[in-house]
Scaffold this motif. Structure first.
Motif, mmCIF file in Angstrom:
data_model
loop_
_atom_site.group_PDB
_atom_site.id
_atom_site.type_symbol
_atom_site.label_atom_id
_atom_site.label_comp_id
_atom_site.label_asym_id
_atom_site.label_seq_id
_atom_site.Cartn_x
_atom_site.Cartn_y
_atom_site.Cartn_z
ATOM 1 N N TRP A 143 0.846 -1.205 0.000
ATOM 2 C CA TRP A 143 0.000 0.000 0.000
ATOM 3 C C TRP A 143 0.878 1.250 0.000
ATOM 4 O O TRP A 143 2.037 1.203 0.431
ATOM 5 C CB TRP A 143 -0.849 0.077 1.281
ATOM 6 C CG TRP A 143 -1.931 -0.927 1.417
ATOM 7 C CD1 TRP A 143 -3.259 -0.764 1.095
ATOM 8 C CD2 TRP A 143 -1.825 -2.244 1.968
ATOM 9 N NE1 TRP A 143 -3.962 -1.902 1.401
ATOM 10 C CE2 TRP A 143 -3.121 -2.827 1.945
ATOM 11 C CE3 TRP A 143 -0.770 -2.993 2.479
ATOM 12 C CZ2 TRP A 143 -3.373 -4.112 2.402
ATOM 13 C CZ3 TRP A 143 -1.003 -4.276 2.940
ATOM 14 C CH2 TRP A 143 -2.300 -4.824 2.902
ATOM 15 N N THR A 198 -1.179 -0.937 -4.029
ATOM 16 C CA THR A 198 -0.467 -0.725 -5.295
ATOM 17 C C THR A 198 0.008 -2.056 -5.877
ATOM 18 O O THR A 198 0.390 -2.134 -7.030
ATOM 19 C CB THR A 198 0.758 0.184 -5.089
ATOM 20 O OG1 THR A 198 1.574 -0.369 -4.047
ATOM 21 C CG2 THR A 198 0.332 1.584 -4.687
ATOM 22 N N THR A 234 -6.046 1.491 -1.015
ATOM 23 C CA THR A 234 -5.821 1.270 -2.448
ATOM 24 C C THR A 234 -4.460 0.603 -2.633
ATOM 25 O O THR A 234 -3.444 1.271 -2.847
ATOM 26 C CB THR A 234 -5.841 2.610 -3.223
ATOM 27 O OG1 THR A 234 -4.920 3.524 -2.571
ATOM 28 C CG2 THR A 234 -7.224 3.227 -3.228
ATOM 29 N N GLN A 267 -1.268 5.187 3.972
ATOM 30 C CA GLN A 267 -2.462 4.419 4.358
ATOM 31 C C GLN A 267 -2.176 3.463 5.529
ATOM 32 O O GLN A 267 -3.009 2.608 5.866
ATOM 33 C CB GLN A 267 -2.987 3.639 3.146
ATOM 34 C CG GLN A 267 -3.511 4.566 2.050
ATOM 35 C CD GLN A 267 -3.992 3.817 0.806
ATOM 36 O OE1 GLN A 267 -4.235 2.613 0.822
ATOM 37 N NE2 GLN A 267 -4.124 4.556 -0.291
ATOM 38 N N THR A 279 -9.269 -5.272 0.211
ATOM 39 C CA THR A 279 -10.291 -4.232 0.025
ATOM 40 C C THR A 279 -10.074 -3.033 0.952
ATOM 41 O O THR A 279 -10.908 -2.143 1.021
ATOM 42 C CB THR A 279 -11.704 -4.804 0.260
ATOM 43 O OG1 THR A 279 -11.748 -5.408 1.569
ATOM 44 C CG2 THR A 279 -12.060 -5.840 -0.784
#
Length: 447
Positions: free
Chosen positions: A212, A276, A274, A216, A271
């Motif tokens: 990520w 990568t 986002t 985040q 989920t």
């Protein structure tokens, strides 16, 4: 001078090979011993112990060169018995046992077992020596399925403080065997051989790596801690969040089941935020091991000095410890500085706390963090930053892991061993009453 001669591959200060011998994985611990004995067998270890005793020279034992704090496996002006030349493995396929000399590194051992269709609990670093990791517990991403490394120990050969070669298992020197499964390395004697139970490996396993954006990390951590300790116990994983300047935030691990099941189990993570990168693959077991622990040069020396500390989490982290972690990683200056977490439970929790010397069965997850630096001028600041986090986290966590020793911990007996400490002191008094094997945070004999 005593009558005992050093045997094995002996390297004194000034000899050819000394400059190579003094290198450890963590330059922070490097020092200048008087002499190294690269033991070839238990007799060389015995002679080293007797020689140190006769000549009143401080003594340490080294397996994988992975000590994380000073004066533990090397000592200035002393004798270091290095067992890394002792790396033979014998597998009894019928009985599911592996007899292993204590100098082999975790990576080569796990790979040799996998080639033969067996599995072992392995750590996150393939270059750690089996000698030390076993004594302190030892865990990895298959531990929820098959237990700690020490839980799978079935017997050992050890050289005691008088230089005698002794054995311990469930039927012989049972107290020493109990202490050797979590009581920390080098306390009772120097181990030369282990026998492990080795379960059959599955033909295939599913590995995963999810990455990520660094910013985040809070939502990733919250999801991970609510999910990882409670997920199917065939799934073991690490969460690593590096310093902001490094920018890495990832979860990787193994599931001893199908890719279809893994995809479903991993959904809470995939989920969140986002990602990568989401890589989930079913591989032959040996390839899965190589995916998680790619070969590293051995002994690889880190370019950076590193200081670690560790804790056990018996409860989920509230906002406060999460913000302590984030602030630390925002301010850390070394690219290798990180927070590392591993999910607990499953087979680890099924063994009673007093059945072996390894006490910490109940946590939801394990955590460690470190600081790293290149220049000596940055050492004091980084050491202080690791200790500051340890102090800040105290209200939210318990204890510490003996294989990630931290000499800032003053009541180390309670932190590492909890209610098993007094029994360990009694075992120490029996096998090393003079406290000959003495080093920072070694177990003191009971009076």
């Amino acid at each position: 001078m005593g009558s005992t001669q050093l045997t094995g591959r002996v390297i004194y200060k000034g000899d050819l090979g000394y400059e190579e011998a003094i290198k450890n994985w963590n330059p922070y611990v490097d020092t200048f011993p008087l002499v190294f004995v690269f033991a070839q067998n238990a007799r060389d270890v015995s002679n080293g112990i007797k020689w140190a005793r006769e000549n009143d020279v401080p003594l340490r034992v080294r397996s994988g060169r992975h000590a994380l704090d000073k004066n533990l496996s090397v000592v200035k002006g002393g004798l270091v018995i290095d067992v890394s030349d002792m790396n033979k493995v014998t597998i009894d396929k019928r009985k599911g046992l592996a007899t292993v000399q204590t100098g082999i590194l975790v990576g080569p051992l796990v790979k040799e077992l996998a080639l033969n269709g067996f599995m072992a609990p392995f750590g996150d670093s393939p270059t750690v020596g089996i000698g030390g990791i076993t004594m302190g517990g030892g865990f990895g991403v298959v531990s929820r399925s098959i237990g700690l490394i020490s839980d799978n120990l079935r017997g050992l050969e050890m050289v005691d403080a008088k230089g005698r070669i002794v054995t311990a298992n469930a039927h012989h020197n049972e107290d020493l065997f109990w202490a050797s499964r979590g009581g920390g390395g080098g306390n009772f004697g120097y181990n030369t051989e282990y026998t492990f139970r080795v379960p059959r490996a599955p033909e295939t396993a599913t590995v995963f790596n999810i990455v990520w954006p660094w910013d985040q990390l809070e939502s990733v951590f919250r999801t991970w801690q609510r999910w990882a300790p409670f997920v199917d116990e065939r799934l073991g994983c690490y969460l690593e969040i590096y310093s902001k300047i490094n920018g890495l935030c990832r979860v990787n691990g193994i599931f001893l089941g199908t890719k279809t099941e893994a995809v479903r189990l991993l959904e809470p993570l995939t989920t969140t935020g986002t990602p990568t990168q989401v890589d989930i693959q079913s591989l032959f077991y040996l390839d899965a091991i190589n995916y998680l622990d790619p070969p590293q040069p051995i002994p690889e020396q880190s370019s950076q000095s590193v200081k670690f500390s560790s804790v056990w989490s018996l409860d989920l982290w509230s906002e406060e410890p999460i913000s302590i972690m984030k602030n630390y990683l925002e301010e850390a200056t070394g690219t290798e500085a990180n927070f590392f977490f591993e999910n607990w439970g499953g087979q680890i929790r099924r063994i009673p706390k007093d059945k072996t010397a390894f006490y910490w069965r109940e946590p939801l997850f394990y955590s460690e963090w470190n600081a790293s630096w290149n220049q000596p001028k940055d050492e004091a600041r980084n050491l202080a930053s690791v200790e500051k986090v340890r102090q800040q986290l105290q209200p939210f966590v318990k204890g510490s892991y003996v294989n990630v020793p931290d000499q800032n911990i003053k009541n180390f007996g309670e932190e590492y061993y909890a209610s098993n400490f007094e029994r360990l002191r009694r075992v120490k008094a029996k096998y090393d009453p003079e406290n000959f094997f003495c080093f920072p945070q070694s177990i003191p004999p009971a009076p």
